[in-house]
Design an enzyme around this catalytic site. Structure first.
Site, PDB file in Angstrom:
ATOM      1  N   GLY A 179       6.421   8.999   1.978  1.00 24.95           N
ATOM      2  CA  GLY A 179       7.748   9.882   1.985  1.00 24.95           C
ATOM      3  C   GLY A 179       8.194  10.108   3.412  1.00 24.95           C
ATOM      4  O   GLY A 179       9.276  10.525   3.511  1.00 24.95           O
ATOM      5  N   SER A 205      -1.828   0.399  -0.023  1.00 23.79           N
ATOM      6  CA  SER A 205      -0.807  -0.306  -1.015  1.00 23.79           C
ATOM      7  C   SER A 205       0.404  -0.783  -0.085  1.00 23.79           C
ATOM      8  O   SER A 205       0.579  -0.693   1.028  1.00 23.79           O
ATOM      9  CB  SER A 205      -0.232   0.985  -1.822  1.00 23.79           C
ATOM     10  N   ARG A 206       1.147  -1.782  -0.763  1.00 21.86           N
ATOM     11  CA  ARG A 206       2.339  -2.078  -0.225  1.00 21.86           C
ATOM     12  C   ARG A 206       3.381  -1.200  -0.443  1.00 21.86           C
ATOM     13  O   ARG A 206       2.935  -0.045  -1.345  1.00 21.86           O
ATOM     14  CB  ARG A 206       2.901  -3.279  -0.846  1.00 21.86           C
ATOM     15  N   ALA A 207       4.623  -0.983  -0.105  1.00 22.73           N
ATOM     16  CA  ALA A 207       5.631  -0.140   0.183  1.00 22.73           C
ATOM     17  C   ALA A 207       5.791   0.061  -1.452  1.00 22.73           C
ATOM     18  O   ALA A 207       6.130  -0.987  -2.267  1.00 22.73           O
ATOM     19  CB  ALA A 207       6.843  -0.553   0.755  1.00 22.73           C
ATOM     20  N   THR A 209       8.688   2.892  -2.571  1.00 23.53           N
ATOM     21  CA  THR A 209      10.145   3.223  -2.365  1.00 23.53           C
ATOM     22  C   THR A 209      10.310   3.370  -0.527  1.00 23.53           C
ATOM     23  O   THR A 209      11.547   3.549  -0.274  1.00 23.53           O
ATOM     24  CB  THR A 209      10.298   4.636  -2.964  1.00 23.53           C
ATOM     25  N   ASP A 267       9.009   8.359  -8.396  1.00 24.57           N
ATOM     26  CA  ASP A 267       7.687   8.793  -8.030  1.00 24.57           C
ATOM     27  C   ASP A 267       7.016   9.949  -9.059  1.00 24.57           C
ATOM     28  O   ASP A 267       8.037  10.766  -9.803  1.00 24.57           O
ATOM     29  CB  ASP A 267       7.575   9.537  -6.601  1.00 24.57           C
ATOM     30  N   SER A 275      -3.198   7.333  -8.500  1.00 22.81           N
ATOM     31  CA  SER A 275      -3.252   5.987  -7.735  1.00 22.81           C
ATOM     32  C   SER A 275      -4.239   6.201  -6.546  1.00 22.81           C
ATOM     33  O   SER A 275      -4.862   5.266  -6.326  1.00 22.81           O
ATOM     34  CB  SER A 275      -1.754   5.749  -7.402  1.00 22.81           C
ATOM     35  N   LYS A 299       9.313  13.272   0.970  1.00 24.99           N
ATOM     36  CA  LYS A 299       8.734  13.284  -0.428  1.00 24.99           C
ATOM     37  C   LYS A 299       8.429  14.516  -1.085  1.00 24.99           C
ATOM     38  O   LYS A 299       8.946  14.864  -2.096  1.00 24.99           O
ATOM     39  CB  LYS A 299       7.653  12.242  -0.588  1.00 24.99           C
TER      40      LYS A 299
END
Length: 505
Positions: A179, A205-207, A209, A267, A275, A299
């Site tokens: 975020g 992880s990949r992106a 948001t 989210d 996750s 975020k």
């Protein structure tokens, strides 16, 4: 039972449907008629010994003959990359019984451990369409998951994939809940920790948001799609890695869920916790440091929410055998200057190379987090980790370790530069008083990030800076004029990206 009426001949159409397998057939072909298929039917497709559950798209043109079925790239890979003309056999996919638990959750019923296992198993086996995945994501969105539900989903996610066991009681890891644009501390922290002889098998992880995840940024400089065995070899050689978690089947359902979360721009606090923790457990981590940035446009918006997330992470981690330490940090503005994979990679290298122009905030935060991990790993006494981290950085040992990790993963490349740029300047004299993190991230995404590695936003100011009219605030980077225009169109309607207020005399 297969019959002469249930097969068609494969035609690879070269259509990218991302991770969702899709099959195409004429609506008037004998298979569609005899099986009673309709658009968006879930069908099981077999090619020899391989099979996949796919979403059906019916064709009303001459794209396909009556004897052909087209497949998307995702379906073609899942079928083992068969040759054109291969016989494909079709049948109705069995009903996805676990959707009853998703529907129950939508109507207020809690997700039990058995329900979580059923849902996660069906997602892993590819039985959920994107529509069904969207329903699951929506059911979990916001704060709809209790602690017990979060723990249940986390356990199910861990059990759905492979797990590493490093045969050590000290295996470190870190994570940021996200975020906050930029904030690419992980590569720097990993390099410092590994240079001190500690084990830190980092998967990212990949992106979702955002304009870049750690995996997106690292992919600019090295290979991140490592197999399970390749990751094991890199860690055995260098003590660490910087890999994409989706490629090593650690909590494999997570990346399927993340893809839909990204499309919906949703989210879930509970899904976020599941996750993070599931991937740390699967990576074989024992001690984990988690960064929770808090700011008005981050975020996590408030200290109250941050404390709730802190408790959920620590309690879920403890339930699965992890020692979790969380730190709540300032999320009022981006960290570093670059937002977007290549721009963030440039920031990382400037810090590791001890360059004068390196972003000081990224350097300081990376050293703080590395220092805590060095203390957690027993390499530094309490309160002395920062000094050891700084010494490791200044000596060049962290840079050497980072380059060695990259080369062990297959290559080390310098970040590229975008073909098109546009500088946004201060409208008047004043002080930088506010950053809208969400708008900045949106600008970088509209410019093409993370799919276009060189796209993004480069910041030239920080909170509290005094600026004169016409001074550069930030620069948009894009590979195509159209993407640059998209970002500028957004900017026309959202002027409060960086707020300049008059100085008080």
């Amino acid at each position: 039972m297969e019959t002469e009426f249930d097969y068609l001949h494969l035609r690879r159409l070269g259509i990218n449907t991302h991770q969702e397998p899709v099959v195409y057939m004429r609506q008037d072909c004998h298979v569609a008629i005899s099986e009673g298929f309709f658009a968006h039917s879930r069908v099981e497709v077999k090619a020899g010994q391989r099979s996949v559950i796919a979403t059906l798209v019916l064709v009303c043109s001459d794209l396909l003959s009556h004897e052909q079925a087209g497949v998307s790239e995702a379906a073609w890979h899942r079928l083992g990359c068969p040759e054109d003309g291969t016989q494909l056999h079709f049948s109705h996919a069995r009903p996805v019984d676990s959707m009853s638990f998703v529907r129950g959750k939508l109507y207020g019923q809690p997700i039990s451990q058995d329900a979580a296992v059923a849902i996660i198993t069906d997602i892993r086996e590819g039985r959920y369409s994107d529509i069904q995945l969207a329903a699951f994501v929506t059911a979990c969105a916001g704060d709809r998951l209790s602690l017990d539900e979060t723990i249940a989903i986390t356990r199910a996610m861990v059990d759905s994939g492979q797990r590493f066991d490093w045969q050590s009681e000290v295996v470190l890891d870190k994570h940021c809940v996200g975020g906050l644009p930029g904030n690419r501390t992980t590569p720097i922290v990993v390099a410092i920790v590994a240079a001190n002889g500690l084990t830190m098998p980092k998967t990212s992880s990949r992106a979702i948001t955002s304009p870049a995840g750690t995996a997106d940024t690292m992919e600019v400089m090295t290979n991140v799609a490592l197999s399970f065995d390749q990751m094991h070899q890199v860690v055995a050689s260098e003590g660490s890695c910087l890999a994409w978690g989706g490629s090593v089947s650690l909590s494999p359902t997570d990346d399927l869920v993340i893809r839909v979360e990204r499309a919906l721009d949703l989210d879930s606090e509970g899904q976020l916790v599941a996750s993070v923790i599931s991937k740390k457990v699967a990576a074989g981590s024992r001690q984990v440091l988690i960064d929770i940035p808090v700011g008005p446009t981050a975020k996590v918006r408030s200290q109250h929410v941050a404390q709730g997330l802190k408790q959920a992470l620590e309690q879920t981690g403890a339930a699965l055998g992890l020692d979790i330490r969380t730190i709540i940090t300032d999320g009022s503005q981006p960290i570093g200057r670059g937002i977007g994979p290549a721009l963030e990679a440039r920031d990382v290298l400037q810090v590791l190379r001890n360059e004068v122009q390196a972003p000081q905030d990224l350097r300081d935060k990376s050293l703080e987090m590395a220092g805590i991990l060095l203390e957690m790993g027993g390499k530094a006494a309490q309160g002395e980790g920062y000094l050891l981290a700084e010494k490791t950085l200044l000596s060049g040992a962290a840079l050497e370790k980072f380059e060695n990790i990259c080369r062990a993963q297959g290559r080390f490349d310098e970040p590229g530069v975008a073909a098109h740029t546009h500088c946004i300047r201060a409208p008047h004299n004043g002080v930088v008083a506010y950053f809208n993190n969400r708008f900045i991230a949106r600008l970088a995404s509209l410019a093409g990030a993370p799919d276009v590695k060189t796209a993004g936003v480069e910041l030239h100011v920080a909170l509290g800076d005094s600026v004169e009219a016409g001074a550069p605030l930030f620069t948009l980077h894009a590979e195509a004029p159209g993407e640059l225009a998209y970002a500028l169109d957004f900017l026309d309607g959202h002027t409060d990206v960086v707020r300049i207020e008059e100085e008080m005399v």
